[in-house]
Design an enzyme around this catalytic site. Structure first.
Site, PDB file in Angstrom:
ATOM      1  N   HIS A  73       0.866  -1.195  -0.164  1.00 31.41           N
ATOM      2  CA  HIS A  73      -0.104   0.101  -0.061  1.00 31.41           C
ATOM      3  C   HIS A  73       1.015   1.250  -0.065  1.00 31.41           C
ATOM      4  O   HIS A  73       0.354   2.370  -0.230  1.00 31.41           O
ATOM      5  CB  HIS A  73      -1.004  -0.009   1.090  1.00 31.41           C
ATOM      6  N   GLU A 137      -8.005  -3.954  -2.690  1.00 32.67           N
ATOM      7  CA  GLU A 137      -8.269  -4.549  -1.477  1.00 32.67           C
ATOM      8  C   GLU A 137      -9.458  -3.925  -0.661  1.00 32.67           C
ATOM      9  O   GLU A 137      -9.309  -2.789  -0.085  1.00 32.67           O
ATOM     10  CB  GLU A 137      -7.200  -4.671  -0.330  1.00 32.67           C
ATOM     11  N   HIS A 203     -10.066 -10.720   4.177  1.00 30.37           N
ATOM     12  CA  HIS A 203     -11.037  -9.959   4.906  1.00 30.37           C
ATOM     13  C   HIS A 203     -12.640 -10.673   4.921  1.00 30.37           C
ATOM     14  O   HIS A 203     -13.430 -10.403   4.797  1.00 30.37           O
ATOM     15  CB  HIS A 203     -11.093  -8.668   4.652  1.00 30.37           C
ATOM     16  N   HIS A 224      -3.339 -12.395   2.637  1.00 29.15           N
ATOM     17  CA  HIS A 224      -2.801 -12.337   4.131  1.00 29.15           C
ATOM     18  C   HIS A 224      -3.411 -13.545   4.871  1.00 29.15           C
ATOM     19  O   HIS A 224      -4.053 -13.159   5.826  1.00 29.15           O
ATOM     20  CB  HIS A 224      -2.258 -11.178   4.707  1.00 29.15           C
ATOM     21  N   ASP A 256       6.649 -10.606   9.411  1.00 26.62           N
ATOM     22  CA  ASP A 256       7.303  -9.512  10.332  1.00 26.62           C
ATOM     23  C   ASP A 256       7.414  -9.889  11.523  1.00 26.62           C
ATOM     24  O   ASP A 256       7.963  -8.980  12.412  1.00 26.62           O
ATOM     25  CB  ASP A 256       6.541  -8.132   9.691  1.00 26.62           C
ATOM     26  N   HIS A 259       2.615  -9.949  12.692  1.00 25.90           N
ATOM     27  CA  HIS A 259       1.236 -10.423  12.247  1.00 25.90           C
ATOM     28  C   HIS A 259       1.113 -11.972  12.361  1.00 25.90           C
ATOM     29  O   HIS A 259       0.030 -12.516  12.432  1.00 25.90           O
ATOM     30  CB  HIS A 259       1.087 -10.185  10.501  1.00 25.90           C
ATOM     31  N   ASP A 282       2.341  -6.156   2.672  1.00 27.93           N
ATOM     32  CA  ASP A 282       1.010  -5.267   2.958  1.00 27.93           C
ATOM     33  C   ASP A 282       1.391  -4.132   3.630  1.00 27.93           C
ATOM     34  O   ASP A 282       0.896  -3.681   4.708  1.00 27.93           O
ATOM     35  CB  ASP A 282       0.536  -6.251   4.166  1.00 27.93           C
ATOM     36  N   ALA A 317      -2.763  -2.443  11.166  1.00 28.19           N
ATOM     37  CA  ALA A 317      -3.229  -1.492   9.864  1.00 28.19           C
ATOM     38  C   ALA A 317      -2.183  -1.613   9.221  1.00 28.19           C
ATOM     39  O   ALA A 317      -1.249  -0.623   8.850  1.00 28.19           O
ATOM     40  CB  ALA A 317      -3.497  -0.048  10.236  1.00 28.19           C
ATOM     41  N   GLY A 318      -2.040  -2.734   8.330  1.00 25.44           N
ATOM     42  CA  GLY A 318      -0.978  -3.110   7.602  1.00 25.44           C
ATOM     43  C   GLY A 318       0.368  -3.201   8.235  1.00 25.44           C
ATOM     44  O   GLY A 318       0.433  -3.589   9.513  1.00 25.44           O
TER      45      GLY A 318
END
Length: 393
Positions: A73, A137, A203, A224, A256, A259, A282, A317-318
């Site tokens: 993003h 997305e 989602h 994801h 990371d 997540h 992401d 948030a990402g």
């Protein structure tokens, strides 16, 4: 000045395997042909022009294909969803500095007219070769699993509205994430498949059976995996089990350390295997930039200690991840073989995008996109189309 280069002395990861003390020939913007095959001639200079610039890399270094990110993003303080053309290019450059030589620009949920307008802007950058395409997305996602998306802007996946976004992207739409259990979801999956756009399940609050139905309709990617979907249950396995077990699905993983727990990452990689995994970032604006307050679509995000969360509600948030960090973590923390990580971070995403004849591996005739890593798997060099973005010292 010589237009040809030879990278020598490193471990080189090729589709046929990894070789030690290898050489990669760069002929202009493309990988050169050093003989009958790059693997057979990789230890020799033969095949390279006599005026080629030879770059001797330190022992223990690696040369791997440039990374391909299908879900991103923004970065460098810039957003792909709301930034200007210059902002988008700044974000792209930020990720190139971290080894991502091919990037798909992802949007977040917004008004339909705004998303169509963004698709027009981003499609121009795709036509110029600055980005590889567009990933939508939202807004066709479940309010139960909205994550960092504005609930008031969510909507059911009406095929007519899905088609509006496809048309606005002028042939540059690569992927659309949707909750396929919503009304119109299955028909939208079929529409996407008919137009050559990846239908990604994400989602979502779907059941195991509903997920199977979406896969049968043409969905091929799990957005994801684990995040923004029901957890794996022993009586209600939900979408995770269906996505992991089906050979038609490639699963996105955000490695990371925030997540996903390492055990969850290992479980997914074990079941999907190197052939069905795509490492993604992401990433949002803060990637490669720093802590602070940012906007993700209409929602405010606070980044603290490199973790991005909504100011209201605290949802993740990402990420602030870059793919060089994901590569290093996958090898040094998760213990994955380098060849497997290369498949997940370069080969598989390039194949998903239909670009494997151009990027994703070190083969003669392909774009000279590559990353040089040191013995600790820290990035020391990035080349895109034969030009150094980061030159090894």
């Amino acid at each position: 000045m010589a237009t040809s280069k030879v990278l020598a002395g490193a471990q080189v990861v090729l589709p046929t395997g990894t070789i030690s003390n290898g050489r990669v020939i760069i002929d202009g913007a493309r990988i050169g042909d050093g003989g009958p095959s790059l693997l057979e001639r990789s230890r020799e200079l033969g095949g390279a022009p006599s005026d080629a610039e030879v770059i001797d890399l330190a022992p223990g270094h690696w040369v791997v294909p440039g990374f391909v990110d299908i879900h991103n993003h923004g970065g460098g303080g810039a957003s792909f969803t709301s930034g200007t053309v210059d902002d988008v290019l700044k974000g792209v450059h930020t990720h190139r500095l971290h080894g991502t030589t091919t990037v798909v620009a992802s949007t977040v949920t917004g008004e339909m007219d705004f998303l169509a307008q963004r698709a027009g802007l981003l499609s121009e950058l795709a036509e110029q070769g600055d980005i590889a395409g567009i990933h939508f997305e939202g807004p066709f996602i479940s309010p139960c699993r909205k994550g960092a998306h504005s609930e008031v802007l969510l909507r059911d996946p009406d095929p007519a509205e899905v088609r509006k976004l496809i048309d606005a992207a002028r042939g540059r739409a690569k992927m659309l994430t949707l909750a396929t259990e919503l009304p119109g979801g299955i028909d939208s999956v079929r529409l996407l498949a008919e137009h050559g756009v990846i239908a990604a399940i994400g989602h979502t609050d779907a059941t195991y059976e509903q997920t199977q139905e979406a896969i049968d309709a043409g969905a091929t990617v799990a957005t994801h995996l684990y995040n923004a979907m029901p957890t794996l249950g022993h009586r209600a396995p939900g979408p995770i089990a269906a996505l992991l077990e089906d050979e038609r699905i490639t699963v996105e993983l955000i490695n990371d350390g925030t997540h996903l727990h390492p055990a969850s990452f290992e479980l997914a990689f074990h079941h999907a295997g190197a052939a069905r995994t795509a490492l993604i970032t992401d990433a949002m604006d803060a990637a490669g930039f720093g802590d602070g307050r940012y906007m993700l679509g209409p929602l405010e995000v606070e980044v603290l200690d490199s973790v991005a969360r909504l100011v209201e509600g605290g949802s993740i948030a990402g990420s602030t991840l870059t793919l060089d960090r994901a590569f290093k973590r996958s090898v040094t923390v998760d213990g994955l073989p380098v060849d497997d990580v290369v498949r997940a971070i370069s080969v598989n995403p390039a194949r998903l995008l239909g670009m494997y004849d151009e990027v994703g591996s070190l083969e003669p005739g392909k774009d000279a996109d590559l990353v040089v890593l040191d013995a600790e798997f820290d990035l020391v060099g990035v080349m895109r189309k034969g030009e150094w973005v980061v030159a090894p010292k």
